[in-house]
Design a protein around this motif. Structure first.
Motif, mmCIF file in Angstrom:
data_model
loop_
_atom_site.group_PDB
_atom_site.id
_atom_site.type_symbol
_atom_site.label_atom_id
_atom_site.label_comp_id
_atom_site.label_asym_id
_atom_site.label_seq_id
_atom_site.Cartn_x
_atom_site.Cartn_y
_atom_site.Cartn_z
ATOM 1 N N MET A 1 32.010 2.390 -18.122
ATOM 2 C CA MET A 1 30.724 2.799 -18.646
ATOM 3 C C MET A 1 30.469 4.286 -18.394
ATOM 4 O O MET A 1 29.803 4.938 -19.170
ATOM 5 N N TYR A 2 31.007 4.836 -17.331
ATOM 6 C CA TYR A 2 30.833 6.245 -17.009
ATOM 7 C C TYR A 2 32.167 6.948 -17.186
ATOM 8 O O TYR A 2 33.091 6.732 -16.403
ATOM 9 N N PRO A 3 32.288 7.788 -18.236
ATOM 10 C CA PRO A 3 33.566 8.436 -18.536
ATOM 11 C C PRO A 3 34.140 9.169 -17.329
ATOM 12 O O PRO A 3 33.430 9.917 -16.645
ATOM 13 N N LEU A 6 34.261 13.241 -16.844
ATOM 14 C CA LEU A 6 33.028 13.985 -16.592
ATOM 15 C C LEU A 6 32.742 14.082 -15.107
ATOM 16 O O LEU A 6 33.263 13.311 -14.311
ATOM 17 N N LYS A 7 31.886 15.038 -14.744
ATOM 18 C CA LYS A 7 31.335 15.135 -13.397
ATOM 19 C C LYS A 7 29.869 14.722 -13.488
ATOM 20 O O LYS A 7 29.243 14.834 -14.550
ATOM 21 N N TYR A 8 29.274 14.279 -12.383
ATOM 22 C CA TYR A 8 27.926 13.719 -12.397
ATOM 23 C C TYR A 8 27.081 14.291 -11.261
ATOM 24 O O TYR A 8 27.612 14.757 -10.260
ATOM 25 N N THR A 9 25.758 14.193 -11.445
ATOM 26 C CA THR A 9 24.830 14.575 -10.387
ATOM 27 C C THR A 9 24.049 13.339 -9.946
ATOM 28 O O THR A 9 23.972 12.355 -10.681
ATOM 29 N N GLY A 23 34.146 29.455 -21.689
ATOM 30 C CA GLY A 23 33.739 29.487 -20.294
ATOM 31 C C GLY A 23 32.579 28.576 -19.945
ATOM 32 O O GLY A 23 32.102 28.572 -18.823
ATOM 33 N N SER A 24 32.110 27.789 -20.917
ATOM 34 C CA SER A 24 30.909 26.977 -20.675
ATOM 35 C C SER A 24 31.246 25.543 -20.287
ATOM 36 O O SER A 24 32.376 25.085 -20.445
ATOM 37 N N VAL A 25 30.227 24.864 -19.783
ATOM 38 C CA VAL A 25 30.275 23.422 -19.547
ATOM 39 C C VAL A 25 29.136 22.798 -20.343
ATOM 40 O O VAL A 25 28.086 23.406 -20.521
ATOM 41 N N ARG A 26 29.363 21.600 -20.856
ATOM 42 C CA ARG A 26 28.355 20.873 -21.638
ATOM 43 C C ARG A 26 27.640 19.896 -20.719
ATOM 44 O O ARG A 26 28.268 19.259 -19.876
ATOM 45 N N ILE A 27 26.329 19.751 -20.912
ATOM 46 C CA ILE A 27 25.491 18.947 -20.019
ATOM 47 C C ILE A 27 24.703 17.926 -20.826
ATOM 48 O O ILE A 27 24.219 18.210 -21.924
ATOM 49 N N GLY A 28 24.576 16.731 -20.256
ATOM 50 C CA GLY A 28 23.768 15.682 -20.863
ATOM 51 C C GLY A 28 23.260 14.759 -19.779
ATOM 52 O O GLY A 28 23.406 15.039 -18.585
ATOM 53 N N ILE A 29 22.648 13.646 -20.190
ATOM 54 C CA ILE A 29 22.214 12.648 -19.214
ATOM 55 C C ILE A 29 23.081 11.404 -19.359
ATOM 56 O O ILE A 29 23.640 11.145 -20.419
ATOM 57 N N THR A 30 23.154 10.638 -18.302
ATOM 58 C CA THR A 30 24.020 9.461 -18.269
ATOM 59 C C THR A 30 23.399 8.274 -19.011
ATOM 60 O O THR A 30 22.201 8.252 -19.297
ATOM 61 N N HIS A 31 24.252 7.310 -19.266
ATOM 62 C CA HIS A 31 23.799 6.056 -19.874
ATOM 63 C C HIS A 31 22.703 5.429 -19.006
ATOM 64 O O HIS A 31 21.689 4.956 -19.518
ATOM 65 N N PHE A 32 22.894 5.445 -17.701
ATOM 66 C CA PHE A 32 21.894 4.893 -16.773
ATOM 67 C C PHE A 32 20.542 5.571 -16.984
ATOM 68 O O PHE A 32 19.504 4.905 -17.065
ATOM 69 N N ALA A 33 20.538 6.898 -17.085
ATOM 70 C CA ALA A 33 19.290 7.644 -17.232
ATOM 71 C C ALA A 33 18.608 7.340 -18.557
ATOM 72 O O ALA A 33 17.395 7.101 -18.596
ATOM 73 N N GLN A 34 19.369 7.340 -19.642
ATOM 74 C CA GLN A 34 18.737 7.099 -20.942
ATOM 75 C C GLN A 34 18.196 5.677 -21.028
ATOM 76 O O GLN A 34 17.161 5.438 -21.625
ATOM 77 N N ALA A 120 33.591 7.453 -10.236
ATOM 78 C CA ALA A 120 33.588 6.354 -9.261
ATOM 79 C C ALA A 120 32.498 6.554 -8.204
ATOM 80 O O ALA A 120 31.788 5.608 -7.834
ATOM 81 N N THR A 121 32.338 7.785 -7.721
ATOM 82 C CA THR A 121 31.328 8.071 -6.710
ATOM 83 C C THR A 121 29.930 7.923 -7.295
ATOM 84 O O THR A 121 29.035 7.375 -6.644
ATOM 85 N N TYR A 122 29.741 8.396 -8.528
ATOM 86 C CA TYR A 122 28.434 8.256 -9.189
ATOM 87 C C TYR A 122 28.093 6.776 -9.352
ATOM 88 O O TYR A 122 26.997 6.354 -8.994
ATOM 89 N N GLN A 123 29.025 6.001 -9.851
ATOM 90 C CA GLN A 123 28.771 4.575 -10.082
ATOM 91 C C GLN A 123 28.519 3.849 -8.767
ATOM 92 O O GLN A 123 27.631 2.997 -8.679
ATOM 93 N N ALA A 124 29.260 4.202 -7.719
ATOM 94 C CA ALA A 124 29.045 3.570 -6.411
ATOM 95 C C ALA A 124 27.636 3.882 -5.900
ATOM 96 O O ALA A 124 26.987 3.013 -5.309
ATOM 97 N N GLY A 125 27.131 5.081 -6.169
ATOM 98 C CA GLY A 125 25.772 5.437 -5.771
ATOM 99 C C GLY A 125 24.729 4.614 -6.494
ATOM 100 O O GLY A 125 23.705 4.260 -5.919
#
Length: 128
Positions: A1-3, A6-9, A23-34, A120-125
């Motif tokens: 469910m969480y690609p 990607l990196k997560y906050t 040089g950029s990074v793209r930002i969005g919100i997670t499935h959990f957040a939406q 994995a760390t994001y999902q465990a949180g």
């Protein structure tokens, strides 16, 4: 469910490196957040050229349930915004990891991205 590419906050944003701009990074919100927000009806994003600071509020998502802050995952300059969200904010709900992206930033320090959570760390949180 969480690609896994990607990196997560902990504030439920994701970061894809690289973004479309050099040089950029793209930002969005997670499935959990939406999912927690419900139907998104309005998106307020930082302006092009604006400097955002990692961890600070830089925009808002308004849903039928509430208004939620968008936090900058990294410090840097905004170089792109998903202008499609002006007319179709529901893209954030329908496709949070692709068409529903929010904005792009050129990080002041690329190490900031490396310090974010892996899938994995994001999902465990979320589960803990």
């Amino acid at each position: 469910m969480y690609p896994e590419d990607l990196k997560y906050t902990t504030e439920h944003e994701w970061v894809r490196s690289p973004g479309d701009a050099e040089g950029s990074v793209r930002i969005g919100i997670t499935h959990f957040a939406q999912e927690a927000l419900g139907d998104i009806v309005y998106v307020s994003l930082p302006e092009l050229g604006e400097r955002v600071n990692g961890g600070d509020t830089c925009g808002e998502l308004e849903s039928t349930k509430s208004v939620s802050d968008i936090y900058a995952p990294v410090t840097g300059e905004v170089v792109a915004r998903n202008e499609a969200l002006d007319a179709t904010p529901e893209l954030v709900n329908n496709d949070p990891y692709a068409a529903g992206w929010l904005f792009e930033v050129v990080p002041a320090d690329s190490a900031d991205v490396d310090g974010l959570l892996d899938a994995a760390t994001y999902q465990a949180g979320l589960e803990g």
